[in-house]
Design a protein around this motif. Structure first.
Motif, mmCIF file in Angstrom:
data_model
loop_
_atom_site.group_PDB
_atom_site.id
_atom_site.type_symbol
_atom_site.label_atom_id
_atom_site.label_comp_id
_atom_site.label_asym_id
_atom_site.label_seq_id
_atom_site.Cartn_x
_atom_site.Cartn_y
_atom_site.Cartn_z
ATOM 1 N N ASN A 77 0.619 -1.376 -0.366
ATOM 2 C CA ASN A 77 0.156 0.149 -0.042
ATOM 3 C C ASN A 77 0.998 0.846 0.244
ATOM 4 N N ALA A 78 1.920 0.984 1.033
ATOM 5 C CA ALA A 78 2.589 2.312 0.504
ATOM 6 C C ALA A 78 3.535 2.607 -0.246
ATOM 7 N N MET A 113 3.112 6.271 -3.028
ATOM 8 C CA MET A 113 4.223 7.260 -2.755
ATOM 9 C C MET A 113 5.319 7.351 -3.915
ATOM 10 N N PHE A 114 4.964 5.684 -4.640
ATOM 11 C CA PHE A 114 6.279 5.151 -5.593
ATOM 12 C C PHE A 114 6.405 6.262 -6.687
ATOM 13 N N PRO A 115 4.894 6.591 -7.530
ATOM 14 C CA PRO A 115 5.259 7.148 -8.540
ATOM 15 C C PRO A 115 5.188 8.785 -8.027
ATOM 16 N N LEU A 116 5.286 9.258 -6.668
ATOM 17 C CA LEU A 116 5.554 10.469 -6.296
ATOM 18 C C LEU A 116 6.534 10.754 -6.228
ATOM 19 N N LEU A 117 7.433 10.084 -6.067
ATOM 20 C CA LEU A 117 8.599 9.621 -5.496
ATOM 21 C C LEU A 117 9.787 9.920 -6.653
ATOM 22 N N VAL A 174 5.638 9.611 4.227
ATOM 23 C CA VAL A 174 6.693 9.191 5.060
ATOM 24 C C VAL A 174 4.905 7.433 5.385
ATOM 25 N N ALA A 175 5.698 6.741 5.960
ATOM 26 C CA ALA A 175 5.215 5.262 6.214
ATOM 27 C C ALA A 175 4.459 4.760 7.338
#
Length: 435
Positions: free
Chosen positions: A277-278, A282-286, A299-300
Motif C-alpha cells: 500500500n505504501a 508513494m512510488f509515483p510521487l517519489l 511518510v510510511a
C-alpha cells in the motif's frame, strides 16, 4: 457453469475502458539513485536468477521483478477488471478539517471501493491473469488480515482458476468474514500453521500455542505450490512486481491532485506492513521527486507492535520462517519474529519490501510507528467526520496524518494526503470497546 460465467472467466472481454484507468504501471527501479541490492539464493548466497523463480511465478511476473523499465504496459484484460472500481476516488476531507480546526487541506485516496474492499486486487488481478495465460490452474498464497486472500480468490474466480490460502491463525479466528468472503469466491482457506504441510506441522510442534505469522503462512503456501507443476504461488506484498502493480494508486493520485487544482501533495501518509500500500501511494510521487518535479514528503506508518523500519535492522533475511524463500535485503525484525495478535493483521509482517526498504535506507521515505490504540482513536475520528470506517491497517496512516496536523507541524494551506487502503466494515470486531 452457465454461458455468462464462462465468458467472464475468459482472459479478455473486449470491454471499453475509461481513459482514466492507468494504461501503464510505474517502476521506481528506473529512478532510484542507487541500484537495489539483489535477492540472494539461500543455498549459494549468489544473486537470484530469473530461472530460479520459475517453479513459483509466471514468467511475465518474473520479468517485472527484474525490470528496470520506468513504465510497464497493463494488459487490456487487466484494465477491464480494474475498470470495475478504478480510478478510486480522491476526496477532500472537509469535515475532518473542520473538526481539527486546521488550515491544512486534507485529502484521502480511498481504496475501499474495490469489490474486495481494499487495495489488494491491484496486484491479485494481474497475478491471476499472467498465470492464467501461461496455463497455471491454481494459485496458493498466505494472508494476514484476509484482504489479500479474498482479493486473490476474487481474481482467480474471474479468470477461471482455483486458489488456496493459508491465513495467520490469529486473524483466521478474529476475522471470520474474510475467510467467508474467500469461500464465496471459491477459495479454500486454512489457519496457519496447519497440519496440511510439512512446514506447518513442524511449526506447530515447535510452537503449539502460536498465534501464527505471515512468515509461517508463506512457508506453507510456497511448499504446496512447489510440489505441483500446475500450481504457482502468489504474494500480496514485499516483492518488486507487487509494488509495481500497486503504482496505479499513486499514478491516479497525481492526475487527481492536478484536477483538484493542487500543484503537489506536500506530505503523504500511508500505512506499511509488507509495503504494497505504501509503495502504491508513494512510488509515483517519489519518482517525481527524484526527477525534480516535486518535493513531496512521504511518510510510511507502521504499527508500534511490529516496527520493522523504525526498530529493525537493514540486512539480508528470509521472507518466511522455514527459509524457503530467497534472502531479501530489507528492514527486518528477524524471520522468526512473531508479533502480538494485533487486529491490524495486514501489518504483522517481520520485514519490509526491499523496494520500500531501499527508499527508506536512502532517506527518500520517512518511517514512523504508531501505537494501535492511537490508530483506532484516529479511525473513529475519521469515521465520525467522513463517514467511512477505515480498515484497521488504514487507521495507522490516518493517525500519522492527524498527529502531524494537530501538532502544529502542518502549515496553513499545506496539502496533506492520506492513503485509506481499505474498508473496515468486515473488521468491526476490531473496533469493539474503542469508542
Amino acid at each position: 457453469m452457465n454461458q455468462n460465467v464462462q465468458q467472464a472467466a475468459a482472459p479478455g472481454l473486449g470491454i471499453e475502458v475509461s481513459s482514466k484507468v492507468p494504461m501503464h504501471w510505474y517502476n521506481l527501479n528506473a529512478d532510484f539513485p542507487e541500484p537495489m541490492p539483489p535477492a540472494l539464493d539461500p543455498a549459494t548466497d549468489e544473486p537470484v536468477r530469473p530461472a530460479d523463480l520459475e517453479p513459483l511465478f509466471a514468467k511475465s511476473l518474473i520479468a517485472q521483478e527484474f525490470s528496470s523499465e520506468r513504465y510497464i504496459e497493463i494488459p487490456q484484460p487487466v484494465r477491464e477488471v480494474y475498470s470495475l472500481w478504478r480510478p478510486s476516488p480522491l476526496r477532500r476531507a472537509v469535515r475532518l478539517e473542520r473538526a481539527l480546526g486546521t488550515g491544512a487541506r486534507i485529502y484521502y485516496k480511498y481504496e475501499g471501493v474495490s469489490p474486495c474492499g481494499s487495495h489488494k486486487p491491484n496486484s491479485s488481478v494481474p497475478q491471476a491473469y499472467f498465470n492464467k495465460i501461461e496455463g497455471i490452474e491454481r494459485l496458493t498464497t498466505e494472508t494476514g488480515a484476509g484482504q489479500w486472500g479474498a482479493s486473490l480468490a476474487f481474481a482467480c474466480a474471474l479468470f477461471g482458476m482455483g486458489s488456496e490460502t493459508w491465513q495467520v491463525r490469529s486473524s483466521y479466528e478474529q476475522k471470520p468474514y474474510r475467510r467467508l468472503q474467500m469461500g464465496v469466491y471459491g477459495s479454500q482457506c486454512h489457519p496457519s500453521p496447519s497440519e496440511l504441510t510439512e512446514s506447518g506441522r513442524r511449526l506447530r510442534g515447535q510452537f503449539p500455542d502460536t498465534t501464527g505469522s505471515l512468515g509461517m503462512a508463506i512457508s506453507e503456501a510456497v511448499e504446496v505450490a512447489a510440489k505441483d507443476p500446475r500450481t504457482h504461488y502468489a504474494l500480496g506484498s514485499v516483492l518488486n512486481h507487487v509494488m509495481i502493480h500497486q503504482s496505479v494508486i499513486g499514478l491516479e493520485l497525481l492526475d487527481q491532485l492536478e484536477e483538484a487544482g493542487e500543484e503537489q501533495a506536500d506530505v503523504v501518509f500511508a500505512c506499511a506492513g509488507g509495503g504494497s500500500n505504501a509503495a502504491g501511494m508513494m512510488f509515483p510521487l517519489l519518482g517525481q521527486n527524484l526527477r525534480g518535479g516535486s518535493t513531496t514528503r512521504l511518510v510510511a506508518v507502521e504499527p508500534a507492535a511490529c516496527p520493522s523500519m523504525t526498530e529493525g535492522e537493514y540486512r539480508y533475511d528470509f521472507g518466511d520462517v522455514a527459509g524457503m524463500t530467497p534472502k531479501l535485503m530489507m528492514y527486518t525484525l528477524g524471520a522468526d519474529f512473531v508479533p502480538p495478535a494485533i487486529h491490524a493483521g495486514g501489518l504483522r509482517y517481520h520485514g519490509m519490501s526491499p523496494m520500500v526498504s531501499h527508499a527508506v535506507h536512502l532517506g527518500l521515505i520517512d518511517p514512523i510507528a504508531v501505537d494501535q490504540e492511537r490508530s483506532f482513536e484516529a479511525g473513529v475520528a475519521f469515521a465520525r467526520t467522513e463517514g467511512i470506517i477505515p480498515a484497521p491497517e488504514s487507521t495507522h496512516a490516518i493517525a500519522g496524518a492527524l498527529d502531524h496536523v494537530t501538532s502544529g507541524a502542518a502549515r496553513p494551506g499545506e496539502v496533506v494526503v492520506i492513503g485509506v487502503s481499505g474498508s473496515g466494515v468486515l473488521d468491526l470486531a476490531a473496533y469493539d470497546g474503542r469508542f
